[in-house]
Design an enzyme around this catalytic site. Sequence first.
Site, PDB file in Angstrom:
ATOM      1  N   LYS A   1      41.533  74.433  31.365  1.00  0.00           N
ATOM      2  CA  LYS A   1      41.870  73.754  32.284  1.00  0.00           C
ATOM      3  C   LYS A   1      42.946  74.895  33.297  1.00  0.00           C
ATOM      4  O   LYS A   1      41.869  75.367  35.123  1.00  0.00           O
ATOM      5  CB  LYS A   1      42.907  72.973  32.985  1.00  0.00           C
TER       6      LYS A   1
ATOM      7  N   ARG B   1      50.886  64.090  31.854  1.00  0.00           N
ATOM      8  CA  ARG B   1      50.377  64.221  30.508  1.00  0.00           C
ATOM      9  C   ARG B   1      51.288  62.405  29.934  1.00  0.00           C
ATOM     10  O   ARG B   1      51.372  62.679  28.503  1.00  0.00           O
ATOM     11  CB  ARG B   1      50.966  65.427  29.857  1.00  0.00           C
TER      12      ARG B   1
ATOM     13  N   ARG C   1      43.909  83.902  23.325  1.00  0.00           N
ATOM     14  CA  ARG C   1      44.071  84.183  24.297  1.00  0.00           C
ATOM     15  C   ARG C   1      45.254  85.276  25.512  1.00  0.00           C
ATOM     16  O   ARG C   1      46.461  85.351  24.660  1.00  0.00           O
ATOM     17  CB  ARG C   1      44.977  82.692  25.060  1.00  0.00           C
TER      18      ARG C   1
ATOM     19  N   ARG D   1      51.534  84.240  25.456  1.00  0.00           N
ATOM     20  CA  ARG D   1      52.297  83.259  25.667  1.00  0.00           C
ATOM     21  C   ARG D   1      52.944  82.368  23.851  1.00  0.00           C
ATOM     22  O   ARG D   1      52.531  83.044  23.341  1.00  0.00           O
ATOM     23  CB  ARG D   1      51.766  81.505  25.758  1.00  0.00           C
TER      24      ARG D   1
ATOM     25  N   ARG E   1      51.045  71.335  19.295  1.00  0.00           N
ATOM     26  CA  ARG E   1      50.754  71.076  20.878  1.00  0.00           C
ATOM     27  C   ARG E   1      49.951  69.690  21.117  1.00  0.00           C
ATOM     28  O   ARG E   1      49.456  68.806  22.162  1.00  0.00           O
ATOM     29  CB  ARG E   1      50.739  72.075  22.287  1.00  0.00           C
TER      30      ARG E   1
HETATM   31  P1  AP5 Z   1      43.076  78.196  29.529  1.00  0.00           P
HETATM   32  O1  AP5 Z   1      42.272  78.128  30.700  1.00  0.00           O
HETATM   33  O2  AP5 Z   1      43.879  78.892  29.848  1.00  0.00           O
HETATM   34  O3  AP5 Z   1      43.486  76.593  29.075  1.00  0.00           O
HETATM   35  P2  AP5 Z   1      43.984  75.984  29.383  1.00  0.00           P
HETATM   36  O4  AP5 Z   1      43.767  74.464  29.730  1.00  0.00           O
HETATM   37  O5  AP5 Z   1      44.944  76.179  30.405  1.00  0.00           O
HETATM   38  O6  AP5 Z   1      45.547  76.045  28.233  1.00  0.00           O
HETATM   39  P3  AP5 Z   1      47.109  75.672  28.208  1.00  0.00           P
HETATM   40  O7  AP5 Z   1      47.405  75.929  27.056  1.00  0.00           O
HETATM   41  O8  AP5 Z   1      47.592  76.611  29.475  1.00  0.00           O
HETATM   42  O9  AP5 Z   1      47.274  74.344  28.343  1.00  0.00           O
HETATM   43  P4  AP5 Z   1      48.563  73.658  27.762  1.00  0.00           P
HETATM   44  O10 AP5 Z   1      48.382  72.325  29.289  1.00  0.00           O
HETATM   45  O11 AP5 Z   1      49.067  73.231  27.083  1.00  0.00           O
HETATM   46  O12 AP5 Z   1      49.866  73.916  28.553  1.00  0.00           O
HETATM   47  P5  AP5 Z   1      50.974  74.393  29.817  1.00  0.00           P
HETATM   48  O13 AP5 Z   1      51.155  75.761  30.130  1.00  0.00           O
HETATM   49  O14 AP5 Z   1      50.637  73.343  30.921  1.00  0.00           O
HETATM   50  O15 AP5 Z   1      41.936  78.682  28.270  1.00  0.00           O
HETATM   51  C1  AP5 Z   1      42.005  78.863  26.429  1.00  0.00           C
HETATM   52  C2  AP5 Z   1      42.233  79.936  26.524  1.00  0.00           C
HETATM   53  O16 AP5 Z   1      40.094  80.057  26.239  1.00  0.00           O
HETATM   54  C3  AP5 Z   1      41.791  81.652  27.127  1.00  0.00           C
HETATM   55  O17 AP5 Z   1      41.906  82.088  26.411  1.00  0.00           O
HETATM   56  C4  AP5 Z   1      40.158  81.239  27.497  1.00  0.00           C
HETATM   57  O18 AP5 Z   1      39.763  82.759  28.222  1.00  0.00           O
HETATM   58  C5  AP5 Z   1      39.803  80.654  26.950  1.00  0.00           C
HETATM   59  N1  AP5 Z   1      38.348  80.010  27.331  1.00  0.00           N
HETATM   60  C6  AP5 Z   1      38.550  79.404  28.581  1.00  0.00           C
HETATM   61  N2  AP5 Z   1      37.270  78.398  28.788  1.00  0.00           N
HETATM   62  C7  AP5 Z   1      36.632  79.215  27.487  1.00  0.00           C
HETATM   63  C8  AP5 Z   1      35.182  78.801  27.946  1.00  0.00           C
HETATM   64  N3  AP5 Z   1      34.872  78.054  28.775  1.00  0.00           N
HETATM   65  N4  AP5 Z   1      34.752  79.106  26.651  1.00  0.00           N
HETATM   66  C9  AP5 Z   1      35.584  80.230  25.956  1.00  0.00           C
HETATM   67  N5  AP5 Z   1      36.488  80.183  26.116  1.00  0.00           N
HETATM   68  C10 AP5 Z   1      37.279  79.706  27.074  1.00  0.00           C
HETATM   69  O19 AP5 Z   1      51.963  73.940  28.530  1.00  0.00           O
HETATM   70  C11 AP5 Z   1      53.143  74.545  27.987  1.00  0.00           C
HETATM   71  C12 AP5 Z   1      54.110  73.357  27.670  1.00  0.00           C
HETATM   72  O20 AP5 Z   1      54.712  73.188  28.236  1.00  0.00           O
HETATM   73  C13 AP5 Z   1      54.125  72.192  27.160  1.00  0.00           C
HETATM   74  O21 AP5 Z   1      53.695  72.157  25.872  1.00  0.00           O
HETATM   75  C14 AP5 Z   1      54.829  71.847  27.561  1.00  0.00           C
HETATM   76  O22 AP5 Z   1      55.655  71.058  26.466  1.00  0.00           O
HETATM   77  C15 AP5 Z   1      55.128  71.813  29.107  1.00  0.00           C
HETATM   78  N6  AP5 Z   1      54.136  70.600  29.580  1.00  0.00           N
HETATM   79  C16 AP5 Z   1      53.456  71.423  31.244  1.00  0.00           C
HETATM   80  N7  AP5 Z   1      53.455  70.838  31.585  1.00  0.00           N
HETATM   81  C17 AP5 Z   1      54.186  69.678  31.060  1.00  0.00           C
HETATM   82  C18 AP5 Z   1      53.803  68.267  31.877  1.00  0.00           C
HETATM   83  N8  AP5 Z   1      53.463  67.781  32.603  1.00  0.00           N
HETATM   84  N9  AP5 Z   1      55.308  66.870  30.702  1.00  0.00           N
HETATM   85  C19 AP5 Z   1      55.612  67.771  29.905  1.00  0.00           C
HETATM   86  N10 AP5 Z   1      55.913  69.070  29.412  1.00  0.00           N
HETATM   87  C20 AP5 Z   1      54.652  69.569  29.645  1.00  0.00           C
END
Ligand code: AP5
Length: 209
Positions: A13, A88, A127, A155, A166
């Site tokens: 994402k 979410r 990552r 992270r 997660r």
């Molecule tokens: P990346 O693009 O970083 O993936 P992402 O989908 O953004 O992953 P996140 O870990 O940021 O998502 P998340 O939803 O868990 O985290 P968030 O910060 O929202 O890609 C990942 C890796 O893969 C990278 O190394 C990249 O280079 C590689 N990659 C990407 N595309 C690729 C491809 N096509 N091929 C190969 N490699 C590739 O949430 C964190 C925490 O915050 C949650 O656990 C929760 O506690 C809290 N939180 C956040 N939002 C909410 C909400 N709305 N409600 C409740 N709690 C929340």
Amino acid sequence: MNLMLFGAPGAGKGTQAKFLIEKYDIPQISTGDILRAAIADKTEMGMEAKKFMDEGQLVPDSTIIGIIKDRLAEDDCKKGFILDGFPRTLPQAEALNALMNDMGISLDKVISLNVPDELIVERITGRRTSKVTGKIYHMKFNPPTDEKEEDLIQRADDTEETVTKRLSAYHDQTAPLIDFYTNMGVIVELDGTKDVSEVTADMFTAIEK
Ligand code: AP5
């Protein structure tokens, strides 16, 4: 253009959001980034959220909905936005619909990036993010070339143990939203296992259809 990027942790994402920002010149609203900034600033909300994030659990809906309500009211969202990591849960999705309804706007497209769990663990643990440029890398799939090693950070919640939790939060509480957005007729499901550039091309095709 009001867009949403949807998918499991590590589905890509954040990676794809950067291309949408460049193309449409609209802000990315990542609840994860907003929470991490609050933790870095040691705010009360940040310290409370950290307890959940460190455990791989979702932060309570009331906190998240409040964040989104404030953020969508900012001026730069008037021309559109990219939601990343929100909603979410069903209450978050319902709150978003109510909020957008009040604002007289609607979602143009929900882009769902589908990646199987086996690949997610490798993506998350490899990552690294540049603390200087904010760029997202992967030590195997997209290694950094012109960043200093000391500028790359991992992270706190990107451990194998936390990612398993997660992923289970995703399957239990978030994945059911695919049906919610299918019923609204706005979701497009993409194969997120392809190369980054291929996913980007599929995403633009889906948006501009
Ligand atoms: P990346 O693009 O970083 O993936 P992402 O989908 O953004 O992953 P996140 O870990 O940021 O998502 P998340 O939803 O868990 O985290 P968030 O910060 O929202 O890609 C990942 C890796 O893969 C990278 O190394 C990249 O280079 C590689 N990659 C990407 N595309 C690729 C491809 N096509 N091929 C190969 N490699 C590739 O949430 C964190 C925490 O915050 C949650 O656990 C929760 O506690 C809290 N939180 C956040 N939002 C909410 C909400 N709305 N409600 C409740 N709690 C929340």
